[in-house]
Write a protein that holds these residues in place. Structure first.
Motif, short mmCIF file in Angstrom:
data_model
loop_
_atom_site.label_atom_id
_atom_site.label_comp_id
_atom_site.label_asym_id
_atom_site.label_seq_id
_atom_site.Cartn_x
_atom_site.Cartn_y
_atom_site.Cartn_z
N GLY A 82 15.64 6.90 -7.11
CA GLY A 82 15.64 8.35 -7.29
C GLY A 82 16.00 8.73 -8.71
O GLY A 82 16.90 8.14 -9.30
N ASN A 83 15.26 9.67 -9.27
CA ASN A 83 15.60 10.27 -10.56
C ASN A 83 14.86 11.60 -10.67
O ASN A 83 14.19 12.04 -9.71
N SER A 84 14.95 12.25 -11.82
CA SER A 84 14.43 13.61 -11.96
C SER A 84 12.91 13.70 -11.85
O SER A 84 12.38 14.80 -11.66
N LEU A 85 12.18 12.59 -11.93
CA LEU A 85 10.73 12.65 -11.76
C LEU A 85 10.37 13.19 -10.38
O LEU A 85 9.32 13.84 -10.21
N LEU A 86 11.22 12.95 -9.41
CA LEU A 86 10.93 13.41 -8.04
C LEU A 86 10.91 14.93 -7.94
O LEU A 86 10.26 15.50 -7.05
N ASP A 87 11.61 15.59 -8.86
CA ASP A 87 11.69 17.05 -8.82
C ASP A 87 10.34 17.71 -9.11
O ASP A 87 10.15 18.90 -8.81
N ASN A 88 9.41 16.95 -9.67
CA ASN A 88 8.10 17.50 -10.02
C ASN A 88 7.01 17.22 -8.99
O ASN A 88 5.85 17.58 -9.21
N VAL A 89 7.38 16.57 -7.90
CA VAL A 89 6.41 16.27 -6.84
C VAL A 89 6.57 17.30 -5.72
O VAL A 89 7.63 17.40 -5.11
N ARG A 90 5.52 18.04 -5.44
CA ARG A 90 5.58 19.08 -4.42
C ARG A 90 5.43 18.48 -3.02
O ARG A 90 4.77 17.45 -2.84
N LYS A 94 11.51 21.07 2.32
CA LYS A 94 12.32 20.53 1.23
C LYS A 94 12.55 19.03 1.42
O LYS A 94 13.55 18.60 1.99
N VAL A 95 11.59 18.26 0.94
CA VAL A 95 11.71 16.80 0.94
C VAL A 95 11.30 16.29 -0.43
O VAL A 95 10.67 17.00 -1.22
N VAL A 96 11.64 15.03 -0.72
CA VAL A 96 11.29 14.43 -2.00
C VAL A 96 10.57 13.10 -1.77
O VAL A 96 10.77 12.43 -0.76
N THR A 136 0.80 -1.23 0.00
CA THR A 136 0.00 0.00 0.00
C THR A 136 0.82 1.27 0.00
O THR A 136 0.59 2.18 -0.80
N GLY A 137 1.78 1.36 0.91
CA GLY A 137 2.57 2.58 1.00
C GLY A 137 3.29 2.86 -0.30
O GLY A 137 3.17 3.95 -0.88
N ALA A 138 4.03 1.89 -0.80
CA ALA A 138 4.80 2.08 -2.03
C ALA A 138 3.88 2.45 -3.20
O ALA A 138 4.21 3.33 -4.00
N TYR A 139 2.73 1.78 -3.28
CA TYR A 139 1.83 2.01 -4.42
C TYR A 139 1.34 3.46 -4.46
O TYR A 139 1.29 4.07 -5.53
N TYR A 140 1.01 4.04 -3.32
CA TYR A 140 0.53 5.42 -3.31
C TYR A 140 1.62 6.40 -3.71
O TYR A 140 1.35 7.43 -4.33
N TYR A 141 2.87 6.09 -3.36
CA TYR A 141 3.97 6.94 -3.82
C TYR A 141 4.13 6.83 -5.33
O TYR A 141 4.36 7.84 -6.02
N LEU A 142 4.05 5.63 -5.87
CA LEU A 142 4.15 5.46 -7.32
C LEU A 142 3.04 6.23 -8.03
O LEU A 142 3.28 6.89 -9.05
N GLU A 143 1.84 6.16 -7.48
CA GLU A 143 0.71 6.90 -8.05
C GLU A 143 0.99 8.40 -8.04
O GLU A 143 0.77 9.10 -9.04
N LEU A 144 1.50 8.89 -6.92
CA LEU A 144 1.79 10.32 -6.78
C LEU A 144 2.86 10.77 -7.77
O LEU A 144 2.71 11.80 -8.45
N ILE A 145 3.93 10.00 -7.87
CA ILE A 145 5.02 10.36 -8.78
C ILE A 145 4.55 10.34 -10.23
O ILE A 145 4.85 11.25 -11.02
N ALA A 146 3.79 9.33 -10.59
CA ALA A 146 3.29 9.22 -11.96
C ALA A 146 2.37 10.38 -12.31
O ALA A 146 2.50 11.00 -13.37
#
Length: 233
Positions: free
Chosen positions: A84-92, A125-127, A54-64
């Protein structure tokens, strides 16, 4: 590496320990392992099992969603969360807070009060990296308490292989709790990384080798982990 197999590499060990993942699916551990090793199991079945982390899936959903990617199990999305990659830079950060308040509050997870306590302590400032969950959220299922001395075990870590000793590997790594360079023995499942050799750069999770990394992936794992680690201070 196929995206679903990478997700299995990082999720399977804590699932084998009973700390996350499906609890009501017969032989879910064996199904995931056999799929990784090449058995012809329908991809849809594997996706349904991985959704139950559950936890991991919601993060994947958020990043996507933050990157306009339709497939939550896209290879770059899975890589973003675990390494970690540049996709994280777009998650507030506000998106992360909203996810905890809206997605993690369920009868089998957190109460609204518990979620609010977590959110109120999150710095600006977290990712949305696995290390964020380890450092700032902890177990949402209540199956384990992530104490200070467990955080290095719980996060995705990195290191260099010094020596292979049967089913163990001597690793030179960097602990964060406390901050120190150490050499430690961790588990090696030969079926997951059969080509492992001394000098390889690797990631590991719950004291088992996950995968062999190139320098760019290692740098990203360090970069995004340390962003969240520095935010603790």
């Amino acid at each position: 590496m196929q995206a679903l197999k990478q997700a299995i590499l990082y999720s399977l060990k804590p699932h084998e320990l009973g700390l996350c993942g499906p609890q009501c699916v017969d032989d879910s551990k064996g199904i995931l392992r056999r799929y990784f090793l090449g058995e012809d199991i329908p991809e849809d079945e594997i996706r349904e099992l991985l959704k139950q982390f559950t936890g991991a899936y919601y993060y994947l959903e958020l990043i996507a969603q933050a990157n306009n990617i339709d497939d939550y199990f896209d290879a770059k999305v899975i890589e973003a969360y675990w390494l970690g990659n540049s996709l994280l830079d777009n998650v507030r950060t506000q998106d992360l807070k909203s996810m905890i308040l809206e997605k993690f509050t369920r009868p089998d997870l957190l109460t609204p009060e518990q979620a609010k306590v977590i959110v109120d302590k999150i710095p600006d400032k977290v990712v949305a990296h696995h290390s964020f969950h380890v450092f700032f959220v902890g177990s949402i299922t209540g199956r384990i308490e992530i104490t200070e001395d467990l955080k290095d075990t719980f996060k995705t870590s990195w290191g260099e292989v010094i020596e292979i000793i049967k089913d163990k590997v001597l690793i030179k790594t960097q602990n964060l709790f406390p901050e120190e360079d150490v050499e430690t023995k961790i588990d090696w499942d030969k079926k997951f990384t059969p080509d492992l050799k001394p000098g390889d750069l690797v990631s590991f999770h719950w004291s088992r080798i996950s995968e062999i990394l190139d320098q760019d992936k290692l740098n990203n794992l360090k970069k995004y982990t340390l962003i969240n680690f520095k935010a603790l201070k």
